[in-house]
Structures are given as structure tokens and as C-alpha cells.
Design a protein around this motif. Structure first.
Motif, PDB file in Angstrom:
ATOM      1  N   LYS A   8      -5.884 -28.996  -7.568  1.00  0.00           N
ATOM      2  CA  LYS A   8      -7.163 -28.826  -8.281  1.00  0.00           C
ATOM      3  C   LYS A   8      -8.067 -27.847  -7.544  1.00  0.00           C
ATOM      4  O   LYS A   8      -8.823 -27.093  -8.173  1.00  0.00           O
ATOM      5  CB  LYS A   8      -7.849 -30.177  -8.472  1.00  0.00           C
ATOM      6  CG  LYS A   8      -7.148 -31.031  -9.512  1.00  0.00           C
ATOM      7  CD  LYS A   8      -7.819 -32.367  -9.715  1.00  0.00           C
ATOM      8  CE  LYS A   8      -7.081 -33.140 -10.806  1.00  0.00           C
ATOM      9  NZ  LYS A   8      -7.393 -34.569 -10.780  1.00  0.00           N
ATOM     10  N   ILE A   9      -8.017 -27.844  -6.230  1.00  0.00           N
ATOM     11  CA  ILE A   9      -8.778 -26.856  -5.453  1.00  0.00           C
ATOM     12  C   ILE A   9      -8.229 -25.453  -5.730  1.00  0.00           C
ATOM     13  O   ILE A   9      -8.999 -24.505  -5.946  1.00  0.00           O
ATOM     14  CB  ILE A   9      -8.751 -27.211  -3.951  1.00  0.00           C
ATOM     15  CG1 ILE A   9      -9.653 -28.432  -3.695  1.00  0.00           C
ATOM     16  CG2 ILE A   9      -9.192 -26.017  -3.102  1.00  0.00           C
ATOM     17  CD1 ILE A   9      -9.617 -28.966  -2.274  1.00  0.00           C
ATOM     18  N   ILE A  10      -6.900 -25.311  -5.770  1.00  0.00           N
ATOM     19  CA  ILE A  10      -6.292 -24.008  -6.077  1.00  0.00           C
ATOM     20  C   ILE A  10      -6.732 -23.526  -7.453  1.00  0.00           C
ATOM     21  O   ILE A  10      -7.049 -22.345  -7.645  1.00  0.00           O
ATOM     22  CB  ILE A  10      -4.746 -24.115  -6.003  1.00  0.00           C
ATOM     23  CG1 ILE A  10      -4.290 -24.349  -4.566  1.00  0.00           C
ATOM     24  CG2 ILE A  10      -4.088 -22.855  -6.579  1.00  0.00           C
ATOM     25  CD1 ILE A  10      -2.871 -24.862  -4.447  1.00  0.00           C
ATOM     26  N   PRO A  15     -14.536 -27.982  -6.170  1.00  0.00           N
ATOM     27  CA  PRO A  15     -14.981 -26.957  -5.225  1.00  0.00           C
ATOM     28  C   PRO A  15     -14.406 -27.160  -3.824  1.00  0.00           C
ATOM     29  O   PRO A  15     -14.087 -28.278  -3.420  1.00  0.00           O
ATOM     30  CB  PRO A  15     -16.509 -27.134  -5.217  1.00  0.00           C
ATOM     31  CG  PRO A  15     -16.740 -28.546  -5.638  1.00  0.00           C
ATOM     32  CD  PRO A  15     -15.592 -28.942  -6.525  1.00  0.00           C
ATOM     33  N   ALA A  16     -14.293 -26.069  -3.119  1.00  0.00           N
ATOM     34  CA  ALA A  16     -13.925 -26.098  -1.706  1.00  0.00           C
ATOM     35  C   ALA A  16     -14.502 -24.847  -1.067  1.00  0.00           C
ATOM     36  O   ALA A  16     -14.774 -23.850  -1.745  1.00  0.00           O
ATOM     37  CB  ALA A  16     -12.415 -26.141  -1.533  1.00  0.00           C
ATOM     38  N   GLU A  24       0.061 -16.298  -2.386  1.00  0.00           N
ATOM     39  CA  GLU A  24       0.872 -17.468  -2.027  1.00  0.00           C
ATOM     40  C   GLU A  24       0.111 -18.590  -1.350  1.00  0.00           C
ATOM     41  O   GLU A  24       0.534 -19.747  -1.406  1.00  0.00           O
ATOM     42  CB  GLU A  24       1.989 -17.035  -1.064  1.00  0.00           C
ATOM     43  CG  GLU A  24       3.143 -16.334  -1.708  1.00  0.00           C
ATOM     44  CD  GLU A  24       4.212 -16.044  -0.689  1.00  0.00           C
ATOM     45  OE1 GLU A  24       5.210 -16.765  -0.644  1.00  0.00           O
ATOM     46  OE2 GLU A  24       4.026 -15.088   0.084  1.00  0.00           O
ATOM     47  N   LEU A  25      -0.985 -18.236  -0.667  1.00  0.00           N
ATOM     48  CA  LEU A  25      -1.662 -19.208   0.193  1.00  0.00           C
ATOM     49  C   LEU A  25      -3.136 -19.328  -0.134  1.00  0.00           C
ATOM     50  O   LEU A  25      -3.769 -18.386  -0.633  1.00  0.00           O
ATOM     51  CB  LEU A  25      -1.548 -18.788   1.671  1.00  0.00           C
ATOM     52  CG  LEU A  25      -0.163 -18.570   2.263  1.00  0.00           C
ATOM     53  CD1 LEU A  25      -0.294 -18.187   3.734  1.00  0.00           C
ATOM     54  CD2 LEU A  25       0.700 -19.812   2.104  1.00  0.00           C
ATOM     55  N   LEU A  26      -3.675 -20.490   0.187  1.00  0.00           N
ATOM     56  CA  LEU A  26      -5.125 -20.697   0.148  1.00  0.00           C
ATOM     57  C   LEU A  26      -5.502 -21.407   1.448  1.00  0.00           C
ATOM     58  O   LEU A  26      -4.746 -22.264   1.931  1.00  0.00           O
ATOM     59  CB  LEU A  26      -5.500 -21.577  -1.055  1.00  0.00           C
ATOM     60  CG  LEU A  26      -6.980 -21.720  -1.363  1.00  0.00           C
ATOM     61  CD1 LEU A  26      -7.502 -20.435  -2.009  1.00  0.00           C
ATOM     62  CD2 LEU A  26      -7.240 -22.899  -2.299  1.00  0.00           C
ATOM     63  N   ALA A  27      -6.646 -21.047   2.018  1.00  0.00           N
ATOM     64  CA  ALA A  27      -7.162 -21.761   3.184  1.00  0.00           C
ATOM     65  C   ALA A  27      -8.613 -22.108   2.925  1.00  0.00           C
ATOM     66  O   ALA A  27      -9.368 -21.319   2.350  1.00  0.00           O
ATOM     67  CB  ALA A  27      -7.035 -20.917   4.448  1.00  0.00           C
ATOM     68  N   PHE A  28      -8.989 -23.327   3.333  1.00  0.00           N
ATOM     69  CA  PHE A  28     -10.356 -23.793   3.080  1.00  0.00           C
ATOM     70  C   PHE A  28     -10.760 -24.768   4.179  1.00  0.00           C
ATOM     71  O   PHE A  28      -9.919 -25.279   4.938  1.00  0.00           O
ATOM     72  CB  PHE A  28     -10.471 -24.442   1.684  1.00  0.00           C
ATOM     73  CG  PHE A  28      -9.456 -25.508   1.402  1.00  0.00           C
ATOM     74  CD1 PHE A  28      -8.205 -25.172   0.910  1.00  0.00           C
ATOM     75  CD2 PHE A  28      -9.737 -26.841   1.636  1.00  0.00           C
ATOM     76  CE1 PHE A  28      -7.247 -26.157   0.644  1.00  0.00           C
ATOM     77  CE2 PHE A  28      -8.802 -27.830   1.379  1.00  0.00           C
ATOM     78  CZ  PHE A  28      -7.554 -27.478   0.877  1.00  0.00           C
TER      79      PHE A  28
END
Ligand code: 5GP
Ligand code: ZN
Length: 124
Positions: A8-10, A15-16, A24-28
Motif C-alpha cells: 500500500k505504501i508502494i 503515506p510514508a 525496483e526499489l522503494l526506501a522510506f
């Protein structure tokens, strides 16, 4: 995955504080930081846990780990070497895997956390 909080964040459905994103990646930022800087690196493709990873995941796992020192530098927790060779700074990288490993969110994530001590850290 329908009920996955990190998916859901992606999808920007919740929210994040996102600090990095590519194909490919997400960072939070971790919502409950265990250190002055506490980031989570996740693959955009849902995989529940390191325990579900195979050789096919080696490239994305490598990218997740290789992102850690870049994020650390951007967030002021990189390892520095002084004129006499003494090191300062630093952080930890961690996968919690399964119940006994302390994993609570079942979307693969790499913790990157550190900064000036003292801080509580993660787990036992
Ligand atoms: P685990 O124990 O599964 O390795 O770590 C899950 C981490 O995700 C925890 O450090 C927790 O604080 C973080 N977390 C859980 N839900 C959310 C959320 O909705 N947003 C963010 N930013 N972090 C979360
Ligand atoms: Zn997911």
C-alpha cells in the motif's frame, strides 16, 4: 498483495516518508525508529520474507544491500575515516526473518539504521 501495508505504501495508498524510489526499489523512514536514522528498503515486487527468496531474487537483494551505503551517506550516518585512519559513524543492516527472527511485516524489507549513539536498536 491486497492486505500488505508495504504494498500500500508502494501504491501510495498510505503515506510514508519516501527517501528513494526507482523501478525496483522503494526506501522510506521507519514509523517507529530504533535509531536516529532508521530506513526500510523494500522491493516493489511483493515477496513476503527472505525465507521465500531464491536464486532468482539475488539481483534485487543485491540492489537492496548496495543501496544501503548510498542512503547512509545521504542521511549522515556513513562510515568516515579520519586523517589517522580512525573510523567514525556507521549503521546496521538487518533482515528480520520469520516469527523467531522478529519479522512483523511480511513484505521483504532491509532495515538500515544508525547514527550517533546511544540508541535502542532492534530486537534482542
Ligand atoms: P520487522 O519487525 O517486520 O522487521 O519490521 C517492520 C518495521 O516496519 C518496524 O520497524 C515498524 O516500525 C515498521 N512499520 C510498520 N508499519 C509501518 C508503516 O505503516 N509505515 C512505516 N513507515 N513503517 C512501518
Ligand atoms: Zn507487499
Amino acid at each position: 498483495m491486497d492486505n500488505c501495508i508495504f504494498c500500500k505504501i508502494i501504491a501510495k495508498q498510505i503515506p510514508a516518508s519516501v527517501v528513494y524510489e526507482d523501478d525496483e526499489l522503494l526506501a522510506f523512514k521507519d514509523i517507529n525508529p530504533a535509531a536516529p536514522v532508521h530506513l526500510l528498503v523494500i522491493p516493489k515486487q511483493h515477496v513476503a520474507s527472505l525465507s521465500d527468496c531464491t536464486d532468482a531474487h539475488a539481483p534485487v537483494l543485491g540492489k537492496m544491500l548496495a543501496l544501503a551505503p548510498k542512503l547512509a551517506a545521504e542521511h549522515g550516518i556513513a562510515v568516515k575515516t579520519g586523517p589517522d585512519g580512525e573510523r567514525s559513524g556507521g549503521y546496521k543492516t538487518l533482515f528480520n526473518v520469520g516469527p523467531d527472527g522478529g519479522q512483523e511485516v511480511y513484505h521483504l524489507h532491509l532495515h538500515v539504521y544508525g547514527g550517533p549513539r546511544p540508541w535502542r536498536g532492534l530486537g534482542t
